[in-house]
Scaffold this active site. Sequence first.
Site, mmCIF file in Angstrom:
data_model
loop_
_atom_site.group_PDB
_atom_site.id
_atom_site.type_symbol
_atom_site.label_atom_id
_atom_site.label_comp_id
_atom_site.label_asym_id
_atom_site.label_seq_id
_atom_site.Cartn_x
_atom_site.Cartn_y
_atom_site.Cartn_z
ATOM 1 N N HIS A 59 -5.658 -2.774 -2.835
ATOM 2 C CA HIS A 59 -6.923 -2.381 -2.108
ATOM 3 C C HIS A 59 -7.846 -2.020 -3.002
ATOM 4 O O HIS A 59 -7.672 -1.827 -4.374
ATOM 5 C CB HIS A 59 -6.631 -1.307 -0.992
ATOM 6 N N SER A 111 -1.670 0.425 -4.720
ATOM 7 C CA SER A 111 -2.939 0.977 -5.427
ATOM 8 C C SER A 111 -2.795 1.022 -6.932
ATOM 9 O O SER A 111 -2.517 0.004 -7.704
ATOM 10 C CB SER A 111 -3.496 2.234 -4.837
#
Length: 201
Positions: A127, A102
């Site tokens: 993501h 992330s």
Amino acid sequence: MSAPIFNADREEKQPEKTDRPETLAEQLSFKSRFVLVFGEINHTVARGVCERLIALSQQSDAPIRVLISSPGGHVESGDAIHDMIRFINAPVITIGTGWVASAGTHIFLAAEKQNRVCLPNTRFMIHQPAGGAGGPAADIAIQAKEILRTRERIARTIAKQTGRPYEKVVVDLERDFWMSANEAIDYGIVSRVVESYKDLA
């Protein structure tokens, strides 16, 4: 920070001197031009990392090595570190270890591709940003719009730094997209795997 309170009837206490192992380790890592980004990314971590990057950059134009093991965290805190890596004069080598996910991946991608390496067992994950929209409907709509804008910005950064088509990155961001070290090389996130310190040369 509040001012110290002095009492004329008592002798002022001097702070205790401690030789904490982590303090020595921090000093040695600083001298070695290493900056560690471990754990959740938040404002406190971002400030500390940015301070070290600025200090090391002012000290010398020699490469700075940023070691990253993070599940991600606050988007804007990750942005601060990412932008600072690109802002300072000294070149930065990002080194992945453990997991780089992330906002951690966003920070990792701030270095030039040839300066992005990882240890053999590192896992990477990209993501889309998560949101916790709440409040009146109008505010929820505003927050949803900002999340979409952030997703687009992150996707464009990944596409630019990896050479992947933007459309492909957008699809990959829909869910947690995990990669091994070798898969991250194929994706364009990592340039190579290093197994020892001498491999950084």
